[in-house]
Design a protein around this motif. Structure first.
Motif, short mmCIF file in Angstrom:
data_model
loop_
_atom_site.label_atom_id
_atom_site.label_comp_id
_atom_site.label_asym_id
_atom_site.label_seq_id
_atom_site.Cartn_x
_atom_site.Cartn_y
_atom_site.Cartn_z
N PHE A 40 0.84 -1.19 0.00
CA PHE A 40 0.00 0.00 0.00
C PHE A 40 0.88 1.25 0.00
CE2 PHE A 40 -2.52 3.27 2.22
CZ PHE A 40 -3.59 3.34 1.35
N ASN A 41 1.84 1.27 0.92
CA ASN A 41 2.92 2.25 0.85
C ASN A 41 4.15 1.65 1.51
OD1 ASN A 41 2.87 2.76 3.67
ND2 ASN A 41 1.26 4.29 3.41
N GLU A 42 5.16 2.46 1.70
CA GLU A 42 6.44 1.95 2.15
C GLU A 42 6.36 1.10 3.41
OE1 GLU A 42 10.80 3.71 3.26
OE2 GLU A 42 9.30 5.12 2.48
N ASN A 43 5.43 1.46 4.31
CA ASN A 43 5.33 0.74 5.58
C ASN A 43 3.98 0.08 5.83
OD1 ASN A 43 7.99 1.34 6.66
ND2 ASN A 43 7.29 3.46 6.70
N THR A 44 3.21 -0.06 4.78
CA THR A 44 1.88 -0.65 4.93
C THR A 44 1.57 -1.62 3.79
OG1 THR A 44 1.19 1.50 5.83
CG2 THR A 44 -0.55 -0.09 5.38
N TRP A 45 1.01 -2.76 4.15
CA TRP A 45 0.63 -3.77 3.16
C TRP A 45 -0.79 -4.24 3.46
CZ3 TRP A 45 5.03 -3.15 5.77
CH2 TRP A 45 6.19 -2.95 5.03
N VAL A 46 -1.50 -4.60 2.41
CA VAL A 46 -2.83 -5.15 2.57
C VAL A 46 -2.77 -6.62 2.17
CG1 VAL A 46 -5.23 -5.03 1.80
CG2 VAL A 46 -3.91 -2.92 2.12
N VAL A 47 -3.23 -7.48 3.08
CA VAL A 47 -3.19 -8.92 2.83
C VAL A 47 -4.62 -9.43 2.71
CG1 VAL A 47 -2.39 -11.15 3.70
CG2 VAL A 47 -1.06 -9.08 4.20
N ARG A 48 -4.95 -10.02 1.56
CA ARG A 48 -6.28 -10.57 1.36
C ARG A 48 -6.46 -11.81 2.24
NH1 ARG A 48 -7.49 -13.94 -2.82
NH2 ARG A 48 -5.67 -13.22 -3.96
N GLY A 49 -7.61 -11.88 2.91
CA GLY A 49 -7.88 -13.02 3.79
C GLY A 49 -8.16 -14.29 3.00
N LEU A 50 -7.74 -15.43 3.54
CA LEU A 50 -8.03 -16.72 2.92
C LEU A 50 -8.84 -17.55 3.92
CD1 LEU A 50 -4.54 -17.63 1.35
CD2 LEU A 50 -6.57 -16.82 0.14
N THR A 59 -9.86 -8.63 4.28
CA THR A 59 -8.50 -8.09 4.19
C THR A 59 -7.92 -7.81 5.58
OG1 THR A 59 -9.31 -5.82 4.03
CG2 THR A 59 -8.80 -6.92 1.95
N TYR A 60 -6.61 -7.83 5.65
CA TYR A 60 -5.88 -7.49 6.87
C TYR A 60 -4.83 -6.44 6.50
CZ TYR A 60 -8.16 -11.56 8.74
OH TYR A 60 -9.12 -12.44 9.15
N VAL A 61 -4.58 -5.56 7.44
CA VAL A 61 -3.60 -4.50 7.18
C VAL A 61 -2.39 -4.74 8.07
CG1 VAL A 61 -3.12 -2.02 7.23
CG2 VAL A 61 -5.38 -2.84 6.53
N VAL A 62 -1.23 -4.83 7.45
CA VAL A 62 0.01 -5.02 8.19
C VAL A 62 0.82 -3.73 8.11
CG1 VAL A 62 2.20 -6.31 8.26
CG2 VAL A 62 0.06 -7.52 7.79
N ARG A 63 1.27 -3.27 9.27
CA ARG A 63 2.07 -2.04 9.31
C ARG A 63 3.43 -2.32 9.94
NH1 ARG A 63 -3.00 0.26 10.26
NH2 ARG A 63 -3.47 1.81 8.67
#
Ligand SMILES: [Zn+2]
Length: 204
Positions: A40-50, A59-63
Motif C-alpha cells: 500500500f505504501n512503504e510501511n503498509t501492506w494489505v493482505v487478502r484473507g483466505l 483483508t488485513y492490514v500489516v504495518r
C-alpha cells in the motif's frame, strides 16, 4: 517465479524466526504464492484473507512501525492472545519483502582464485558504495600451517561502477579493472551466503 529465489526468500524468513513451526512457514508461503500481499505504501501492506486458513475478514492490514510489524488481526477477538505473536499475515509480508529484495538488480563481478595467501584491496573512496563478500574453502591442507584455499570474491554495488582493485595471490599482485555488470541480488546471495553459525548468543 524462480525456485531458487523463492527458496532463498523462505530461508531468510526461517532464519528470522527459527522457532516457528513448519506450518507457520507453509501458511506464509500459501499466502504469498496466492498473491494475497499488496504493497500500500512503504510501511503498509494489505493482505487478502483466505477463509481456508481461518481468516474471518476479507483483508488485513500489516504495518511496520518502530522496528516492529503490527497486523489488524491483533484487534480481533483473538487479539490479546495474538498480540505477542507474529501472525502469518505478517510472515507473508516479510516473505513478500524478502522476495522483492532478492529479485532486485545489483551490479556485480566475481573473482575466483586458489591461493595460500591472498587479499583484495579496493580504493578507500569506494568503501560504502561497493561491497565485497568473500567465501573461502580449504582445498588442500597437506601443509597444515599453510593450507590452500579456493576463494570467491563477489564485488557488488547498486550502480554499474567500474572498480580498480589490487588482488594478491601468493605474492603475485595484479591490478584489476572490474566492470560491475547487472545481475539479481539472489544470485549474489547464492554465491556468498554462509549458513548461520550455531548461536552463541547469551540470554539474560
Ligand atoms: Zn495477522
Amino acid at each position: 517465479m524462480g525456485d531458487e529465489l523463492i527458496e532463498l526468500a523462505i530461508e531468510r524468513l526461517r532464519e528470522g524466526f527459527p522457532n516457528k513451526s513448519k506450518s507457520w512457514i507453509r501458511r506464509a508461503l500459501v499466502r504469498f504464492m496466492r498473491g494475497t500481499v499488496r504493497e500500500f505504501n512503504e510501511n503498509t501492506w494489505v493482505v487478502r484473507g483466505l477463509p481456508e486458513l481461518g481468516d474471518k475478514y476479507p483483508t488485513y492490514v500489516v504495518r511496520f512501525k518502530d522496528g516492529r510489524y503490527y497486523c489488524s488481526c491483533f484487534e480481533s477477538s483473538w487479539g490479546l492472545r495474538r498480540r505477542s505473536e507474529v501472525c502469518t499475515h505478517i510472515a507473508a509480508v516479510i516473505l513478500y519483502r524478502n522476495y522483492k529484495r532478492l529479485d532486485s538488480d545489483v551490479y556485480a563481478s566475481v573473482i575466483n582464485i586458489e591461493c595460500t595467501d591472498y587479499y583484495l584491496e579496493i580504493p578507500s573512496e569506494l568503501r560504502g558504495k561497493v561491497k565485497v563478500v568473500k567465501s573461502v574453502r580449504v582445498i588442500d591442507a597437506t601443509d597444515k600451517l599453510n593450507p590452500r584455499h579456493r576463494v570467491t570474491y563477489v564485488i557488488y554495488a547498486d550502480e554499474p561502477v567500474e572498480v580498480r582493485a589490487r588482488l594478491a595471490c601468493d605474492g603475485e599482485v595484479r591490478e584489476l579493472s572490474l566492470k560491475l555488470t547487472r545481475t539479481r541480488r539472489y544470485i549474489v546471495e547464492l554465491l556468498t551466503h554462509q549458513p548461520p553459525q550455531p548461536s552463541s548468543a547469551h540470554f539474560s
